[in-house]
Design a protein around this motif. Structure first.
Motif, PDB file in Angstrom:
ATOM      1  N   PHE A 742       0.836  -1.210   0.000  1.00 41.42           N
ATOM      2  CA  PHE A 742       0.000   0.000   0.000  1.00 41.42           C
ATOM      3  C   PHE A 742       0.868   1.255   0.000  1.00 41.42           C
ATOM      4  O   PHE A 742       1.839   1.374   0.746  1.00 41.42           O
ATOM      5  N   ARG A 743       0.509   2.207  -0.885  1.00 34.86           N
ATOM      6  CA  ARG A 743       1.216   3.481  -0.956  1.00 34.86           C
ATOM      7  C   ARG A 743       0.386   4.556  -0.268  1.00 34.86           C
ATOM      8  O   ARG A 743      -0.800   4.684  -0.551  1.00 34.86           O
ATOM      9  N   GLN A 744       1.040   5.325   0.622  1.00 36.18           N
ATOM     10  CA  GLN A 744       0.312   6.305   1.416  1.00 36.18           C
ATOM     11  C   GLN A 744       0.170   7.655   0.716  1.00 36.18           C
ATOM     12  O   GLN A 744      -0.313   8.617   1.304  1.00 36.18           O
ATOM     13  N   ASP A 745       0.582   7.692  -0.561  1.00 33.68           N
ATOM     14  CA  ASP A 745       0.386   8.886  -1.382  1.00 33.68           C
ATOM     15  C   ASP A 745      -0.289   8.468  -2.678  1.00 33.68           C
ATOM     16  O   ASP A 745       0.064   7.426  -3.243  1.00 33.68           O
ATOM     17  N   ILE A 746      -1.218   9.282  -3.153  1.00 34.14           N
ATOM     18  CA  ILE A 746      -1.870   8.998  -4.436  1.00 34.14           C
ATOM     19  C   ILE A 746      -2.005  10.306  -5.201  1.00 34.14           C
ATOM     20  O   ILE A 746      -2.321  11.364  -4.636  1.00 34.14           O
ATOM     21  N   ASP A 747      -1.740  10.243  -6.505  1.00 34.26           N
ATOM     22  CA  ASP A 747      -1.765  11.427  -7.364  1.00 34.26           C
ATOM     23  C   ASP A 747      -2.936  11.310  -8.340  1.00 34.26           C
ATOM     24  O   ASP A 747      -2.989  10.366  -9.136  1.00 34.26           O
ATOM     25  N   ILE A 748      -3.880  12.246  -8.275  1.00 36.20           N
ATOM     26  CA  ILE A 748      -5.048  12.186  -9.158  1.00 36.20           C
ATOM     27  C   ILE A 748      -5.121  13.404 -10.069  1.00 36.20           C
ATOM     28  O   ILE A 748      -6.165  13.683 -10.667  1.00 36.20           O
ATOM     29  N   ARG A 749      -4.036  14.172 -10.142  1.00 43.67           N
ATOM     30  CA  ARG A 749      -4.031  15.355 -10.994  1.00 43.67           C
ATOM     31  C   ARG A 749      -4.195  14.953 -12.453  1.00 43.67           C
ATOM     32  O   ARG A 749      -3.659  13.935 -12.898  1.00 43.67           O
ATOM     33  N   GLY A 750      -4.954  15.746 -13.181  1.00 42.23           N
ATOM     34  CA  GLY A 750      -5.200  15.471 -14.588  1.00 42.23           C
ATOM     35  C   GLY A 750      -6.407  14.589 -14.839  1.00 42.23           C
ATOM     36  O   GLY A 750      -6.836  14.404 -15.974  1.00 42.23           O
ATOM     37  N   MET A 751      -6.969  13.985 -13.751  1.00 39.64           N
ATOM     38  CA  MET A 751      -8.150  13.130 -13.905  1.00 39.64           C
ATOM     39  C   MET A 751      -9.419  13.978 -13.967  1.00 39.64           C
ATOM     40  O   MET A 751      -9.480  15.076 -13.413  1.00 39.64           O
ATOM     41  N   ARG A 752     -10.465  13.419 -14.628  1.00 31.92           N
ATOM     42  CA  ARG A 752     -11.782  14.037 -14.593  1.00 31.92           C
ATOM     43  C   ARG A 752     -12.394  13.830 -13.210  1.00 31.92           C
ATOM     44  O   ARG A 752     -11.970  12.962 -12.450  1.00 31.92           O
ATOM     45  N   GLY A 753     -13.408  14.631 -12.896  1.00 31.98           N
ATOM     46  CA  GLY A 753     -14.012  14.576 -11.569  1.00 31.98           C
ATOM     47  C   GLY A 753     -14.525  13.198 -11.202  1.00 31.98           C
ATOM     48  O   GLY A 753     -14.210  12.659 -10.129  1.00 31.98           O
ATOM     49  N   ASP A 754     -15.318  12.570 -12.095  1.00 34.12           N
ATOM     50  CA  ASP A 754     -15.885  11.256 -11.768  1.00 34.12           C
ATOM     51  C   ASP A 754     -14.813  10.187 -11.682  1.00 34.12           C
ATOM     52  O   ASP A 754     -14.863   9.300 -10.830  1.00 34.12           O
ATOM     53  N   GLU A 755     -13.805  10.280 -12.562  1.00 32.55           N
ATOM     54  CA  GLU A 755     -12.709   9.312 -12.537  1.00 32.55           C
ATOM     55  C   GLU A 755     -11.918   9.444 -11.242  1.00 32.55           C
ATOM     56  O   GLU A 755     -11.572   8.447 -10.593  1.00 32.55           O
ATOM     57  N   ALA A 756     -11.649  10.686 -10.854  1.00 34.75           N
ATOM     58  CA  ALA A 756     -10.890  10.919  -9.622  1.00 34.75           C
ATOM     59  C   ALA A 756     -11.649  10.434  -8.402  1.00 34.75           C
ATOM     60  O   ALA A 756     -11.086   9.810  -7.498  1.00 34.75           O
ATOM     61  N   LEU A 757     -12.953  10.697  -8.365  1.00 27.92           N
ATOM     62  CA  LEU A 757     -13.773  10.276  -7.234  1.00 27.92           C
ATOM     63  C   LEU A 757     -13.779   8.766  -7.093  1.00 27.92           C
ATOM     64  O   LEU A 757     -13.623   8.226  -5.995  1.00 27.92           O
ATOM     65  N   GLN A 758     -13.961   8.063  -8.232  1.00 30.29           N
ATOM     66  CA  GLN A 758     -13.966   6.590  -8.183  1.00 30.29           C
ATOM     67  C   GLN A 758     -12.631   6.063  -7.670  1.00 30.29           C
ATOM     68  O   GLN A 758     -12.573   5.144  -6.844  1.00 30.29           O
TER      69      GLN A 758
END
Length: 820
Positions: A742-758
């Motif tokens: 498990f990684r305690q950091d996650i990068d969601i920059r550049g994702m669409r809102g629904d994709e990032a939320l999921q």
């Protein structure tokens, strides 16, 4: 055999087919619906009907039937028959879930064997091959979300660990460079690293772009920001690119190995999907049957129709939307009365009656349950011929009447005693006198062939033919002459009137025209039509009387039977009470007798006078009698009161249960808290539309059938949030393994809102499962929309104790720190 070619269109069966397709879960079932066809094989029809009936029972009584993953993966399976091809992640995920569904369905029916439930469906699924080894291998490769696991291979595990380490080093170096640039004033304080073309870069004002050594990868649309990749991290970013390429190649290798593994099994796997298609098809038929209140009547391998309360399904659905009810049809055709001639006024229901017979008989022989009363009896016909509507053809130079005669030519040539003929407006379309004569000649020929049929007409000669010839019988669509409206009820035994004069008066045609028309046809015709109306009216009156008498007699029989049963019970209770009282009285007398004898002995010993002894004995006898009577009366009164009190208590208990049941069955309304039956997660009802309910589970909206939900109160919500989760050893091992990766950091920059939320929903679930205390979500600043979406979701997660911006030195508002 069916005639003509557009038979289904003539009886509106194409609409039935469309309604069943809407009930299917996948294209697998839809194909089977399109392949559904007419059969005259009794055993085949019976098997199909029984399968559908059993599935109706499943839909009504079973809540755990597997119906979650009906996917049509046949194109994917056919694609990978070629060596060197492979399934992608999504295809593998769909195959794994659908094969699991096939396995679960097989287990479902196998578990019903002991109770002897669903025998026809069990027989169909008994020899079905399932693929536990393929499922096991797939589970080793992909996780529950369809992503390739880190430990799917040692090489992939190594690559992903290197990616984590390299990314962490880049992030560390970038943060150091960024802090230095911020202290020099080259970069604003709230700036955070971002990604451009897959590489980590720093946003910098064009004024200071030469102050930071590195490669400019991009600039903003306004030109106010450039994105620089510092020289110190270029090599590390290149390494990430290399590792991502290695990761992709390793995933392809893993998927290719899996594809090679299942390729020899493809023929059998395709057979299992044919089974899944049949299950989807039968389920859709059962769901449609429930929507029209259809059932399985008594089916016999002979030609006859004995229907009670038959309903045209499409008309039923249409009127139901308008909160109206269909007038049911009672009809009987047998060896003595094979052909029914229906007459009556226009718009009186003649054509609907004929089409009801056609569509229900066809549905039945296609293996569909039909809306009839359960006491009805149905037969099987080898052929169904219809002549309904206008068949004129410009191309073939056919008039309406010519097309009808073409159909009649085919009917006369091909009818047999196993044929059902349906003809609307028989003989119409040409000069009435010759048209009626030809129609009568054709009717005679159909009768000679001993065919079955339902025929509508206005011709008097056909009504007379039915009265004077065995095998043919008249029927009338009833009409209320006083209210001047159709009743849409079929009455068999007498012909119907067209009510032409009455309808003309209702419309407002001048009386002189009506009188002139009456004089033209003659008083005999007018009077005969009037007498016919009177006969039909009187028959309807006496039929209603007879029906009322039957209903009253039935009710009287039920009441009589009920009271006889109650009286029998009371009599038995009275006898039991008396017997018990007698035994108790005898016990009392036994002790009393002993006392009496002792008294007498004492008298004798005292040498009392004889008369006085007799007086004492008489007094004792009276005392004895009084005790017996009092004991009996007291005992009987007590027992009767006890029975009465018990009955009152039972009635009160029943009323209380009914009241409680009513409370428990309150419909779900907007704003209620609900949860899926058997689940713990709760949601809020946003909208209620008939049987479908829109529920918000956190930020996720779902449309769910009402019967799958249950209302809960706030206390239950709190309890559910504090329930402990128990896991077995295997699950513990999986969690331990997940903790390691498990990684305690996650990068969601550049994702669409629904994709990032999921993505964040899955990530937070994994964080809670592995038991970490703190994670970081890198979303960037931008417009702030992504940050707001994520934080709105975090507010709905009970296990999240706090979330806030990262320290300004480590990313500030561009990173959200989540604590559990």
């Amino acid at each position: 055999m069916l005639y003509p070619k557009n038979f289904e269109q003539k009886i509106s069966f194409d609409k039935i087919r469309s309604l069943i397709i809407e009930k299917c879960l996948s294209s697998l079932g839809e194909e089977k619906v399109l392949q559904m066809s007419f059969s005259s094989d009794f055993s085949v029809i019976m098997e199909q009907l029984c399968q559908t009936k059993e599935f109706v029972q499943i839909l009504q009584e079973e809540e755990n039937f597997p119906a979650d993953a009906f996917y049509d993966v046949r194109p994917s399976l056919k694609k990978i028959r070629i060596e060197g091809t492979y399934l992608d992640e999504r295809e593998l995920f769909d195959i794994r879930r659908s094969l699991q569904t096939i396995h679960d369905i097989s287990v479902f029916f196998k578990n019903k064997e002991e109770k002897a439930l669903y025998p026809n469906l069990r027989n169909m699924s008994g020899n079905m091959t399932t693929f536990p080894d393929i499922l096991k291998k797939a589970d080793f490769i992909i996780d529950k979300f369809g992503r390739i696991k880190d430990n799917a291979s040692p090489e992939l595990s190594r690559i992903r660990k290197d990616l984590i380490v390299t990314t962490a080093n880049i992030s560390k170096n970038l943060q150091s460079i960024l802090r230095s640039a911020q202290s020099e004033g080259f970069v604003e304080k709230d700036t955070t690293p971002t990604i451009r073309d897959g590489r980590l870069v720093i946003p910098v004002s064009p004024t200071f772009k030469r102050k930071i050594k590195g490669i400019v990868h991009d600039e903003s649309a306004t030109g106010k920001t450039v994105y620089i990749e510092p020289t110190e991290v270029v090599e590390a970013n290149n390494r990430i690119r290399e590792l991502e390429g290695e990761e992709k190649r390793e995933i392809i290798r893993i998927l290719t190995d899996f594809t090679d593994y299942i390729r020899p099994e493809i023929p059998e796997i395709l057979q299992s999907y044919d089974f899944l298609a049949i299950i989807d098809f039968i389920r859709a038929k059962a769901s449609f049957a429930l929507s029209i209140n259809a059932s399985l009547p008594s089916l016999e391998n002979k030609q006859h129709i004995d229907w009670r309360e038959a309903i045209h399904p499409i008309l039923y659905i249409s009127l139901k939307k308008q909160n109206k009810q269909v007038v049911p049809l009672d009809i009987e055709l047998n060896e003595e009365k094979r052909i029914l001639i229906i007459s009556g006024p226009n718009a009186g229901g003649k054509s609907v009656c004929l089409k009801t017979v056609g569509i229900l008989q066809y549905m039945l022989q296609c293996g569909l349950l039909i809306p009839l009363h359960e006491s009805s009896k149905v037969g099987i016909f080898q052929q169904i011929f219809v002549d309904i509507g206008d068949e004129q053809s410009i191309e073939n130079d056919l008039s309406t009447y010519s097309s009808h005669l073409t159909n009649m030519k085919y009917f006369v040539k091909n009818t047999t005693p196993q044929t059902l003929i349906l003809i609307d407006e028989f003989g119409s379309g040409t000069e009435p006198q010759i048209g009626g004569a030809i129609a009568e000649a054709l009717l005679r020929k159909f009768n000679e062939h001993q065919s079955f049929g339902v025929i509508t007409t206005h011709y008097q000669n056909l009504k007379h033919f039915a009265e004077n010839n065995d095998g043919v019988i008249n029927g009338a669509m009833l009409y209320d002459r006083h209210l001047m409206q159709a009743l849409f009820k079929l009455s068999i035994g007498n012909p119907g009137s067209s009510f032409a004069v009455e309808i003309a008066r209702k419309i407002g045609l001048p009386e002189e025209i009506i009188a002139n028309a009456s004089s033209i046809v003659g008083s005999d015709y007018i009077n005969s039509d009037k007498y016919l109306q009177d006969i039909v009216r009187d028959k309807r009156y006496w039929e209603n009387k007879r029906q009322n008498i039957r209903s009253q007699e039935k009710r009287l029989e039920e009441i009589t039977s009920k009271y006889e049963t109650e009286l029998f019970k009371l009599e038995n209770q009275r006898k039991d009470i008396l017997n018990k009282a007698k035994l108790e009285a005898e016990s009392i007398l036994s002790s009393t007798n002993a006392k009496i004898e002792n008294t007498i002995r004492e008298i004798k010993e005292a040498e009392a006078e004889k008369e006085k002894t007799k007086l004492i004995r008489r007094n004792l006898d009276e005392f004895k009698s009084t005790i017996i009577n009092e004991e009996k009366e007291n005992e009987i009164s007590h027992k009767i009161k006890k029975i009465s009190d018990k009955e009152k208590q039972q009635k009160q208990k029943k009323l209380s249960l009914e009241k409680q049941k009513k409370i428990n069955q309150d419909t779900i309304q907007k704003g209620d808290h609900v949860r899926l039956k058997g689940q713990t997660s709760s949601g809020t009802v946003l909208d209620v539309d008939n049987k479908n309910i829109t529920v918000a589970f956190g930020m996720i909206k779902s449309i769910i059938r009402a019967e799958l939900l249950e209302k809960i109160n706030k206390t239950q919500i709190k309890k559910e949030n504090h329930k402990h989760i128990f896991v077995n050893n295997q699950t513990s091992n999986d969690i331990h393994e997940k903790k390691l990766n498990f990684r305690q950091d996650i990068d969601i920059r550049g994702m669409r809102g629904d994709e990032a939320l999921q993505t964040i929903m899955y990530y937070i679930d994994d964080a809670i499962l592995t038991g970490v205390s703190r994670v970081r979500i890198l979303h960037g600043t931008g417009t702030g929309a992504l940050r707001q979406i994520i934080r709105d979701y975090l507010k709905t997660v009970p296990q999240v104790s706090n979330f806030q911006d990262e320290h300004v030195q480590f990313g500030g508002a561009g990173i959200t720190v989540v604590e559990f």
